[in-house]
Design a protein around this motif. Sequence first.
Motif, PDB file in Angstrom:
ATOM      1  N   GLY A  60       0.960  -1.058  -0.132  1.00  0.00           N
ATOM      2  CA  GLY A  60      -0.096  -0.003  -0.068  1.00  0.00           C
ATOM      3  C   GLY A  60       0.783   1.379   0.127  1.00  0.00           C
ATOM      4  N   ILE A  61       2.185   1.337  -0.077  1.00  0.00           N
ATOM      5  CA  ILE A  61       2.940   2.500  -0.257  1.00  0.00           C
ATOM      6  C   ILE A  61       3.000   2.881  -2.008  1.00  0.00           C
ATOM      7  N   ASP A  62       2.552   4.033  -2.130  1.00  0.00           N
ATOM      8  CA  ASP A  62       2.910   4.566  -3.658  1.00  0.00           C
ATOM      9  C   ASP A  62       4.496   4.894  -3.813  1.00  0.00           C
ATOM     10  N   THR A  63       4.913   4.304  -4.897  1.00  0.00           N
ATOM     11  CA  THR A  63       6.337   4.584  -5.367  1.00  0.00           C
ATOM     12  C   THR A  63       6.369   4.923  -6.534  1.00  0.00           C
ATOM     13  N   HIS A  64       7.522   5.594  -7.375  1.00  0.00           N
ATOM     14  CA  HIS A  64       7.684   5.776  -8.591  1.00  0.00           C
ATOM     15  C   HIS A  64       7.966   4.803  -9.696  1.00  0.00           C
ATOM     16  N   PHE A  65       8.149   3.569  -8.904  1.00  0.00           N
ATOM     17  CA  PHE A  65       8.364   2.420  -9.852  1.00  0.00           C
ATOM     18  C   PHE A  65       7.227   2.034 -10.812  1.00  0.00           C
ATOM     19  N   ASP A  66       7.921   1.955 -11.911  1.00  0.00           N
ATOM     20  CA  ASP A  66       6.751   1.444 -13.061  1.00  0.00           C
ATOM     21  C   ASP A  66       7.379  -0.204 -13.402  1.00  0.00           C
ATOM     22  N   SER A  67       8.411  -0.191 -14.067  1.00  0.00           N
ATOM     23  CA  SER A  67       8.910  -1.513 -14.424  1.00  0.00           C
ATOM     24  C   SER A  67      10.619  -1.453 -14.971  1.00  0.00           C
ATOM     25  N   MET A  68      10.919  -2.536 -14.878  1.00  0.00           N
ATOM     26  CA  MET A  68      12.249  -2.762 -15.534  1.00  0.00           C
ATOM     27  C   MET A  68      12.228  -2.761 -17.056  1.00  0.00           C
ATOM     28  N   LEU A  69      13.063  -2.151 -17.504  1.00  0.00           N
ATOM     29  CA  LEU A  69      13.288  -2.013 -19.021  1.00  0.00           C
ATOM     30  C   LEU A  69      14.401  -2.886 -19.379  1.00  0.00           C
ATOM     31  N   SER A  70      15.380  -3.166 -18.587  1.00  0.00           N
ATOM     32  CA  SER A  70      16.709  -4.093 -18.862  1.00  0.00           C
ATOM     33  C   SER A  70      17.152  -4.370 -17.479  1.00  0.00           C
ATOM     34  N   ASP A  71      18.381  -4.675 -17.571  1.00  0.00           N
ATOM     35  CA  ASP A  71      19.134  -5.024 -16.077  1.00  0.00           C
ATOM     36  C   ASP A  71      19.109  -3.960 -15.284  1.00  0.00           C
ATOM     37  N   THR A  72      19.534  -2.727 -15.953  1.00  0.00           N
ATOM     38  CA  THR A  72      19.849  -1.568 -15.043  1.00  0.00           C
ATOM     39  C   THR A  72      19.046  -0.546 -15.428  1.00  0.00           C
ATOM     40  N   ASP A  73      18.040  -0.450 -16.293  1.00  0.00           N
ATOM     41  CA  ASP A  73      16.987   0.535 -16.753  1.00  0.00           C
ATOM     42  C   ASP A  73      15.779   0.502 -15.991  1.00  0.00           C
ATOM     43  N   MET A  74      15.417   1.453 -15.006  1.00  0.00           N
ATOM     44  CA  MET A  74      14.083   1.237 -14.470  1.00  0.00           C
ATOM     45  C   MET A  74      13.314   2.546 -14.969  1.00  0.00           C
ATOM     46  N   LEU A  75      12.084   2.002 -15.415  1.00  0.00           N
ATOM     47  CA  LEU A  75      11.032   3.065 -16.000  1.00  0.00           C
ATOM     48  C   LEU A  75      10.220   3.527 -14.387  1.00  0.00           C
ATOM     49  N   VAL A  76      10.381   4.877 -14.340  1.00  0.00           N
ATOM     50  CA  VAL A  76       9.677   5.458 -12.969  1.00  0.00           C
ATOM     51  C   VAL A  76       8.694   6.604 -13.511  1.00  0.00           C
ATOM     52  N   ASP A  77       8.057   6.976 -12.556  1.00  0.00           N
ATOM     53  CA  ASP A  77       7.082   8.220 -12.818  1.00  0.00           C
ATOM     54  C   ASP A  77       8.065   9.419 -12.355  1.00  0.00           C
ATOM     55  N   ALA A  78       7.786  10.578 -13.295  1.00  0.00           N
ATOM     56  CA  ALA A  78       8.538  11.621 -13.455  1.00  0.00           C
ATOM     57  C   ALA A  78       7.816  12.525 -12.126  1.00  0.00           C
ATOM     58  N   VAL A  79       8.748  12.688 -10.918  1.00  0.00           N
ATOM     59  CA  VAL A  79       8.044  13.304  -9.842  1.00  0.00           C
ATOM     60  C   VAL A  79       8.862  14.602  -9.693  1.00  0.00           C
ATOM     61  N   GLU A  80       8.497  15.415  -8.815  1.00  0.00           N
ATOM     62  CA  GLU A  80       9.186  16.734  -8.372  1.00  0.00           C
ATOM     63  C   GLU A  80       9.915  16.132  -6.962  1.00  0.00           C
ATOM     64  N   ILE A  81      11.174  15.988  -7.006  1.00  0.00           N
ATOM     65  CA  ILE A  81      11.781  15.729  -5.925  1.00  0.00           C
ATOM     66  C   ILE A  81      11.950  16.696  -4.665  1.00  0.00           C
ATOM     67  N   ILE A  82      11.393  16.203  -3.526  1.00  0.00           N
ATOM     68  CA  ILE A  82      11.795  17.076  -2.180  1.00  0.00           C
ATOM     69  C   ILE A  82      13.326  16.828  -1.901  1.00  0.00           C
ATOM     70  N   LYS A  83      13.571  17.952  -1.847  1.00  0.00           N
ATOM     71  CA  LYS A  83      15.247  17.985  -1.289  1.00  0.00           C
ATOM     72  C   LYS A  83      15.457  17.787   0.025  1.00  0.00           C
ATOM     73  N   ILE A  84      15.187  16.669   0.674  1.00  0.00           N
ATOM     74  CA  ILE A  84      15.243  16.262   1.807  1.00  0.00           C
ATOM     75  C   ILE A  84      15.711  14.739   1.758  1.00  0.00           C
ATOM     76  N   GLU A  85      16.747  14.274   2.426  1.00  0.00           N
ATOM     77  CA  GLU A  85      17.183  13.104   2.851  1.00  0.00           C
ATOM     78  C   GLU A  85      16.544  12.498   3.836  1.00  0.00           C
ATOM     79  N   VAL A  86      15.640  11.489   3.827  1.00  0.00           N
ATOM     80  CA  VAL A  86      14.915  10.969   5.071  1.00  0.00           C
ATOM     81  C   VAL A  86      15.703   9.683   5.663  1.00  0.00           C
ATOM     82  N   ILE A  87      16.470   9.853   6.739  1.00  0.00           N
ATOM     83  CA  ILE A  87      17.064   8.601   7.153  1.00  0.00           C
ATOM     84  C   ILE A  87      16.538   8.166   8.330  1.00  0.00           C
TER      85      ILE A  87
END
Length: 237
Positions: free
Chosen positions: A65-92
Amino acid sequence: MIKHGALYSGKAKTIFRTDNPEKLIMEFRDSLTAFDGKKKGEAQGKGYYNARISAKLFELLEENGIDTHFDSMLSDTDMLVDAVEIIKIEVIVRNIAAGSLARKYPFSAGQKLDPPIIIFDYKSDEYGDPMINEDIALALGLATGEELSRIRELALRINSILVSFLNDRDLLLPDFKLEFGRCDGRIILADEISCDTCRFWDRTTGESLDKDVFRFDKGDPVAAYREVAKRIAPAPG
Ligand code: TMP
Ligand code: ASP
């Protein structure tokens, strides 16, 4: 999906535009950096394992139930993701004292932190990602009070889901870093969840299976990343 020009190249990933303005491609590269880029390296296969681990953990979170930007893997290293406006906070999120927490404060390394500690860092290479509090985040206009509360709540839920999943695979999660973005008025999980952004310890031996292997020359980082991928995202077949 057509891969257009690079939009941004970070220390370990490159972001590409696609023919769909709502989607981006995130390429996981083999480059490794630590200590604000002061230490640099290259490790063949590292991008692949991080992509596999991230994809698996995003899928796990989506199933819970957590929304993420993940869509699918296009190759071993290419991940298709939703375009988002990144919030400039690193949450640790920290469950066990390690790394900079044990270095900067009188915690003993390995000390359990219950309840977990959440730390906000300002995501800025120029300023060296300094720790901030809610007042600084608000004064800098990084997020609203409502967004900060939502981010805290999501970070704790994500932590519970990950800790329980990893525990079943003999892995401890001392700490990890998350980034969130805005998309259609919602806050969604973005960036990656991988051996570059998490500490993973073997539950029995306490051995590091993450970027600390590279940071502190503890062995072969790719072997550590491969071991995590094997435990949490076994390759099909
Ligand atoms: P720290 O103990 O070095 O502050 O790191 C805490 C966690 O955050 C650890 O799991 C690694 C992750 N992290 C990043 O993802 N990016 C960074 O730039 C740093 C410093 C840490
Ligand atoms: N992410 C930072 C760097 O690549 C710091 C670290 O992970 O140690 O330099």
